[in-house]
Design a protein around this motif. Structure first.
Motif, PDB file in Angstrom:
ATOM      1  N   CYS A  62       6.496  18.060  24.115  1.00 14.95           N
ATOM      2  CA  CYS A  62       7.037  16.535  22.806  1.00 14.95           C
ATOM      3  C   CYS A  62       7.490  15.835  23.874  1.00 14.95           C
ATOM      4  CB  CYS A  62       7.176  17.380  21.510  1.00 14.95           C
ATOM      5  SG  CYS A  62       9.066  17.406  21.577  1.00 14.95           S
ATOM      6  N   ARG A  63       7.140  14.573  24.490  1.00 18.00           N
ATOM      7  CA  ARG A  63       7.577  13.672  25.342  1.00 18.00           C
ATOM      8  C   ARG A  63       9.006  13.611  24.221  1.00 18.00           C
ATOM      9  NH1 ARG A  63       4.474  11.737  28.756  1.00 18.00           N
ATOM     10  NH2 ARG A  63       1.689  11.405  27.978  1.00 18.00           N
ATOM     11  N   ARG A  64       9.644  14.005  24.128  1.00 26.99           N
ATOM     12  CA  ARG A  64      10.805  13.529  22.924  1.00 26.99           C
ATOM     13  C   ARG A  64      11.912  14.519  23.663  1.00 26.99           C
ATOM     14  NH1 ARG A  64      14.086  12.462  17.274  1.00 26.99           N
ATOM     15  NH2 ARG A  64      15.846  12.742  18.565  1.00 26.99           N
ATOM     16  N   SER A  65      11.259  15.405  23.944  1.00 25.89           N
ATOM     17  CA  SER A  65      11.955  16.761  24.681  1.00 25.89           C
ATOM     18  C   SER A  65      11.910  16.739  26.406  1.00 25.89           C
ATOM     19  CB  SER A  65      11.518  18.308  24.370  1.00 25.89           C
ATOM     20  OG  SER A  65      10.072  18.245  25.715  1.00 25.89           O
TER      21      SER A  65
END
Length: 151
Positions: A62-65
């Protein structure tokens, strides 16, 4: 694409030998670890004591990670310092592999610009401008009207 077949970016004529070394270190590192969609950027930075610290972009599901190479390199540099020593960086060079099989010097993302300038606003950051020129700027100059925070 095999990352070892990537054409290196030539250093600009005004790049000091120490920064050419950072460019070489970053390109060698990315050649070794590059995986499309996972590890696409490598950073090399130098602290005033002459030490070189590196980081590799880590893409999360998940790109946020995801974590940028610049942040990884800054964390490595901080970890190498004495507990009471401030984090100061002389130069930063980040590279990416273009789809055409060539390296390119890239500018840090906005978050990394903030991070670098928070710790060391006068750091020399090498970027490729929108016109395709490779140049160095002070980290603080990458963020006009940046609010300054006292740590």
């Amino acid at each position: 694409m095999i990352a070892t077949d990537v054409t290196p970016v030539p250093p600009p004529a005004d790049m000091a030998p120490g920064d050419v070394e950072l460019l070489d270190v970053a390109q060698r590192l990315l050649s070794k670890v590059w995986v499309a969609g996972r590890h696409e950027v490598a950073t090399a930075l130098r602290t005033p004591d002459g030490a070189i610290h590196t980081g590799v972009h880590l893409e999360g599901s998940c790109r946020r990670s995801s974590i940028c190479a610049e942040g990884v390199a800054l964390g490595a540099a901080r970890g190498a310092l004495a507990p009471d020593a401030p984090l100061t960086v002389d130069s930063v060079v980040s590279v990416q592999i273009k789809p055409a099989g060539r390296f390119r010097i890239i500018a840090p993302c906005g978050v990394c610009r903030e991070l670098i300038s928070d710790y060391s606003p006068q750091t020399r950051v090498w970027i490729t401008t929108v016109d395709g020129a490779v140049t160095a700027m002070a980290a603080i100059d990458l963020l006009p009207e940046k609010s300054r925070r006292a740590w």
